[in-house]
Design an enzyme around this catalytic site. Structure first.
Site, PDB file in Angstrom:
ATOM      1  N   SER A 167       0.800  -1.231   0.000  1.00 55.46           N
ATOM      2  CA  SER A 167       0.000   0.000   0.000  1.00 55.46           C
ATOM      3  C   SER A 167       0.828   1.275   0.000  1.00 55.46           C
ATOM      4  O   SER A 167       0.299   2.354  -0.264  1.00 55.46           O
ATOM      5  CB  SER A 167      -0.932   0.004   1.211  1.00 55.46           C
ATOM      6  OG  SER A 167      -1.778  -1.123   1.149  1.00 55.46           O
ATOM      7  N   HIS A 186     -14.890  -0.209   2.808  1.00 54.17           N
ATOM      8  CA  HIS A 186     -14.762   1.149   3.292  1.00 54.17           C
ATOM      9  C   HIS A 186     -16.008   1.979   3.026  1.00 54.17           C
ATOM     10  O   HIS A 186     -16.069   3.142   3.420  1.00 54.17           O
ATOM     11  CB  HIS A 186     -13.572   1.841   2.626  1.00 54.17           C
ATOM     12  CG  HIS A 186     -12.259   1.333   3.115  1.00 54.17           C
ATOM     13  ND1 HIS A 186     -11.666   0.192   2.600  1.00 54.17           N
ATOM     14  CD2 HIS A 186     -11.408   1.804   4.068  1.00 54.17           C
ATOM     15  CE1 HIS A 186     -10.529  -0.010   3.193  1.00 54.17           C
ATOM     16  NE2 HIS A 186     -10.333   0.949   4.110  1.00 54.17           N
ATOM     17  N   CYS A 190      -7.795   2.018   1.012  1.00 53.04           N
ATOM     18  CA  CYS A 190      -8.852   1.231   0.410  1.00 53.04           C
ATOM     19  C   CYS A 190      -8.400   0.616  -0.899  1.00 53.04           C
ATOM     20  O   CYS A 190      -8.066   1.315  -1.857  1.00 53.04           O
ATOM     21  CB  CYS A 190     -10.077   2.118   0.159  1.00 53.04           C
ATOM     22  SG  CYS A 190     -11.358   1.235  -0.751  1.00 53.04           S
TER      23      CYS A 190
END
Lengths: 647, 402
Positions: free
Chosen positions: A340, A383, A396
């Protein structure tokens, strides 16, 4: 016999003695004339030949330059080490001499035999005055003991030699590398492009027992800077080459190598290593303003001191086969999926491509269907509806599947290169790797396959083929923190610069970068941030802004996803995910950028985040870039004494 | 006047002394000892001690050779006593010894061929009990004695007859040939040269000498081509190459000569000082304590010291020749002159070789070089010269072989 005849004979004899005497006189005059020619007329020529005859110039090795940290603290210097050798001609009984030495210091039996052979060999080939080294690194006690007994053991020679020393041990193993005796390969590499004579000089120099060459890391990169130039010792020798005395001559002295300053703060480096507390991983700390690398940590590491006098094959095998890979330079040579932490790059690419507005929302219900497959978000239940800021803050996945698909692989790859991904950063080290930023052309060229759109989705969350180094992640963070202004990292303060390293100056829009910063601030400082707990630096004000990341070591199986068991004690350690964290601080006025990876640490926010926060805490607290360093104070003495006693 | 200085006396003084010396038989051995030419003897001692000092200088750094000077000193002491004893020996004794010594030497030379052992590449040595001897060294003295004895026997009435000299030539050539096949080219040459001097002094006619010289020069090439052994030819080649400045291999055959020349040349005018010679102290010149001892003197004492040494030799030889001329008998004259020539050729060959003027022939420098046999021969020659001097008025009547 008449008297007259006798008188005639006498007269003839006298005349002939006179002739003989005169002839002898002529011969004598000839000999003296020849002496006059040799000793008076040609004297100069023969004097010179006599000089050349007995004065030999022996190559003297230069002292290698030191490597110092930004404050002049030695990272690589010299240590005086006791050396024991035997001069073969001074002993009649090599075995006895060796046995006597072995009573004082420990010598393995098989080595004893080899040494005895060496001594006999030197005697046989008429080199009985060339010492045979018995032991290189004496402890202080051994050295003192040997010194006491030097006089009573025939042939024993105890002396001090300068040995390369790394006072910080493992801390800088992967940055500095190490030195070793030059091997044939080293010599071939070093003499590349030299003339025959230069190469010969080089080889002669490296035959000296004190000479070492950089085998890895900065020692290798800055070899010529550090090495210096050899000089000569003027030696008086006899006809057999034995040294009678040495004539000092300043003009012939070797030119020592130059000292090299690195930008690293060795205290920060130490703190960072300690913070890993034995975990495997890497951390890179950058000075956002100057580009200085302040820490470059890869742990576990090896002790370069072990390599200086040649490491035993058993010890080397142990390092090599260690499952935690101490020889692996993780910080700049370790390639990991960024997970991420890559999402800022994807978001930047999407905004640059104009495929999404920052406020445009994407709905996340945990599932993202594409083609005939389904991708998952990490968060159970999803989310909900998120814009870009919320997507970064909450990391997300579904949002990024969507914008990655819209942006396309080639655009993401292009943007990734702007941040420094896909390029090798040398910075004066060896073992740096470029990682991999995949695109269509790469897949076609290497895999001979078309790019599948599905791969773009993985790319969007920093998985798949994508591989980056912790150093590249730190560079990315610094570029974001600088809001796109050009950035040039460097690790050599004073020393040879790498011409491979480029300035990161590809244009990045300032307002996009500002949005990324806001997102990273949200991660650590707003509700819903994935690393909310790590935001406070504990300095009563400054906060850090960062981004968590989890790099999958392997694909998640359907069963695991169903059962929810893919963490903790339930799976083998080496299968657990890597935890990543990138950050800069202070959030409102960025000074330091950091990237941290904790191998198999599982959670970016739970393990890597706190590490990053503590390192930044120390960096900000000491604020080492405010202190005078190599670049601000030219008066910093390059000759700080650091010669220690033998250990 | 009861003693001689060996220089600076006139013919008149000599005559006066002749009158006194007639009565020596009655005055006892001590008086005879006192009448020895002590100046001459002291010069011999001084030069031998110089040699021993140089031997110390060249060898003291080498543990294996550092004791040699003591050995040489002892040898010199023994030889010195022998020289004095020989010098007191009446010429009639010498004459009686001449032919037996000659025959004995020939026998020894033949024995060397048959059962001798080799040293330094040539078969020159004969073992007598614990010591090795070189009969070729004795040959020098024996041939001189035999020639003198021969001329004493035949010379008086028939002077000038060429045939007379043929006998002398035979006496000289037989041992020379035996030495040559050992092979020892240097000693052969020295023997022939000093023999030739004796024949010259005995009155060989000028025409024959001229013919001999022409013949000698003409035979140089055939000897080089057909008579010399390969190693001898190589030495000559090396010698010619360095003499004419041609390229020589400094580490090969000419190394010794080159290093020797460097030592000599580097000595300069004053030399580097005793024990200070760089070449000499550090083993650069091979055989430095034997044949190449002159390089040590030249390096450490320079041109001045070396010239002084040569002058010393010249004085010794000049006085010897002068003394020979004053002998009443042919035996005395020729034996003394032959002994002088023998020593002179030793010196010329050695110095010429060391200075690069002659090929390397392996000749020691009398009184200076280390070595027992050469010391013995040299001191015996001086003994003979002394004997001829002491008994210069002795009437020799022997006409037969003994």
């Amino acid at each position: 016999m008449s008297n007259k005849k006798t008188a005639d004979l006498d007269f003839a004899f006298s005349r002939r003695t006179a002739i003989a005497g005169a002839a002898g006189g002529l011969v004598w005059a000839g000999l003296v004339a020849r002496l006059f020619q040799l000793q008076i007329l040609e004297q100069e020529q023969y004097r010179q030949q006599a000089e050349a005859n007995h004065i030999k110039l022996q190559l003297a090795p230069p002292q290698r330059g030191r490597i110092l940290d930004r404050f002049g603290r030695p990272l690589a210097s010299h240590r005086r080490a006791g050396r024991v050798s035997v001069i073969p001609e001074q002993t009649d009984d090599p075995e006895r001499t060796l046995a006597q030495i072995a009573e004082l210091i420990e010598i393995p039996d098989d080595k004893l035999e080899r040494l005895a052979n060496d001594i006999r060999y030197n005697r046989r080939r008429n080199a009985a005055f060339v010492p045979v080294t018995i032991a290189n690194e004496l402890t202080y006690e051994d050295f003192a003991r040997m010194n006491v007994h030097e006089a009573e053991i025939p042939g024993l020679n105890v002396e001090m030699a300068l040995t390369r020393s790394y006072p910080r041990g493992r801390d800088f193993a992967h940055v500095l590398g190490y030195v070793a005796r030059a091997s044939q390969d080293d010599l071939t590499r070093l003499s590349d492009g030299m003339t025959g004579k230069e190469a010969e000089t080089l080889k002669t120099m490296f035959r000296h027992p004190d000479m070492r060459t950089g085998r890895q890391g900065m020692e290798r990169f800055a070899e010529e800077w550090l090495r210096g130039k050899p000089g000569y010792r003027k030696l008086v020798t006899n006809a057999h080459g034995r040294i009678i005395e040495e004539i000092p001559d300043e003009r012939l002295a070797p030119m020592p190598g130059r000292d090299l300053f690195v930008t690293i703060d060795s205290d920060l480096q130490r703190v960072a290593i300690e913070r890993f507390a034995g975990e495997s991983g890497a951390a890179v700390v950058l000075d956002i303003e100057t580009g200085d690398v302040l820490a470059m940590v890869s742990t576990p590491a090896f002790d370069p001191n072990d390599f200086v006098n040649g490491i035993s094959s058993a010890a080397y095998a142990e390092l090599r086969d260690d499952s935690r890979s101490p020889l692996y330079p993780r910080a700049h040579g370790g390639v990991y999926p960024p997970g991420s932490t890559f999402k800022m790059v994807v978001a930047t690419a999407a905004l640059e491509a104009g495929v999404i507005k920052p406020e445009e929302r994407v709905h996340c219900n945990r599932y993202y269907h594409f083609g005939n497959r389904t991708w998952h978000c990490w968060k159970h239940g999803g989310h909900g509806s998120v814009n870009m800021h919320q997507a970064i803050k909450g990391s997300c996945d579904v949002y990024f599947y969507e914008i990655a698909r819209r942006t396309g692989v080639d655009k993401i790859a292009e943007t990734a290169h702007k941040f420094g991904f896909g390029e090798s950063w040398v910075l004066g080290m060896t073992g740096g790797r470029s990682g991999l930023v995949p695109d269509r052309e790469w897949k076609q060229r290497v895999r001979k396959e078309n790019w599948y759109e599905g791969e773009t989705l993985n790319f969007g969350i920093g998985q798949g083929q994508l591989g980056v180094t912790p150093l590249q992640l730190a560079l990315m963070t610094a570029r974001i923190a600088r809001e796109g202004k050009p950035f040039k990292p460097r690790m050599i303060g004073i020393g040879p610069q790498s011409d491979v390293d480029q300035v990161l100056d590809a244009p990045l829009e300032q307002d996009i970068m500002a949005r990324m910063k806001a997102g990273m601030y949200g991660v650590t400082s707003e509700g819903g941030g994935t690393a909310y707990r790590s935001g406070d630096l504990g300095l009563g004000g400054p906060r850090l802004a960062g981004k968590t990341g989890t790099a999958q070591v392997r694909r998640i199986t359907r069963e695991e996803r169903a059962s929810g068991i893919r963490k903790g004690e339930n799976i083998a350690r080496e299968l657990r995910d890597h935890a990543l964290f990138v950050a800069y601080a202070p959030a409102d006025d960025p000074k330091y950028a950091i990237s941290v990876i904790v191998e198999h640490g599982e959670g970016g926010s739970s393990t890597a985040g706190p590490v990053a926060r503590d390192i930044l805490h120390y960096a900000l607290k000491t604020d080492s870039r405010r202190k005078p360093s190599y670049s601000q104070s030219a008066s910093l003495s390059p000759n700080l004494s650091d010669e220690g006693e033998p250990t | 006047m009861s003693r001689d200085g060996f220089t600076g006396f006139s013919r008149g003084e000599a005559r006066t002394r002749t009158a006194t010396s007639l009565s020596f038989e009655t005055k006892g051995p001590l008086d005879k000892l006192m009448r020895l030419p002590w100046g001459f003897i002291l010069l011999i001692v001084a030069m031998a001690l110089t040699g021993i000092a140089m031997l110390y200088s060249s060898a003291h750094t080498n543990p294996a050779e550092s004791h040699l000077w003591r050995l040489q000193l002892i040898r010199f002491g023994v030889c010195f006593v022998m020289m004095i004893a020989l010098g007191l020996l009446p010429l009639s004794w010498w004459m009686r010894l001449a032919f037996p010594a000659y025959v004995g030497t020939i026998v020894l030379l033949v024995l060397v061929e048959v059962m001798g052992f080799s040293g330094g590449g040539a078969q020159r040595w004969l073992r007598v009990g614990p010591i090795g001897v070189q009969p070729s060294e004795f040959a020098k003295l024996a041939v001189t004695l035999a020639l003198a004895r021969y001329y004493q026997m035949v010379l008086q009435p028939q002077t000038g007859r060429i045939l007379v000299h043929l006998g002398a030539l035979a006496i000289m050539v037989i041992p020379a040939a035996l030495i040559f096949i050992q092979p020892d080219f240097g000693t052969t040459l020295a023997l022939l040269a000093s023999g030739a001097v004796v024949i010259f002094l005995a009155g060989l006619s000028g025409r024959v000498i001229l013919t001999g010289i022409v013949g000698g020069v003409a035979s140089v090439w055939p000897i080089y081509q057909f008579v010399l052994a390969p190693y001898q030819r190589e030495r000559v080649d090396t010698f010619l190459a360095q003499l004419f400045g041609g390229a020589t291999n400094a580490l090969g055959e000419s190394y010794q000569i080159e290093q020797g020349k460097i030592a000599i040349g580097a000595g300069g005018l004053n030399g580097r000082g005793y024990l200070q010679g760089i070449q000499s102290q550090q083993d650069y010149v091979p055989e430095q304590h034997t044949d190449f001892i002159l390089t040590v003197i030249a390096e450490e004492f320079g041109f001045i010291g070396t010239t002084a040494l040569l002058i010393g030799f010249a004085v010794l030889l000049g006085w010897s020749l002068y003394s020979a001329g004053r002998s009443a008998s042919w035996f005395g004259r020729l034996a003394s002159a032959g002994a002088t020539a023998t020593i002179a050729f030793y010196i010329v060959f050695n110095v010429g070789m060391v200075l690069g003027l002659l090929p390397v022939v392996g000749m020691p420098l009398p009184l200076i070089s280390y070595g027992g046999t050469a010391m013995l021969t040299t001191m015996a020659c001086f003994g003979l010269i002394l004997a001829a001097h002491m008994h210069r008025d002795e009437k020799l009547t022997a006409r037969g072989l003994f």
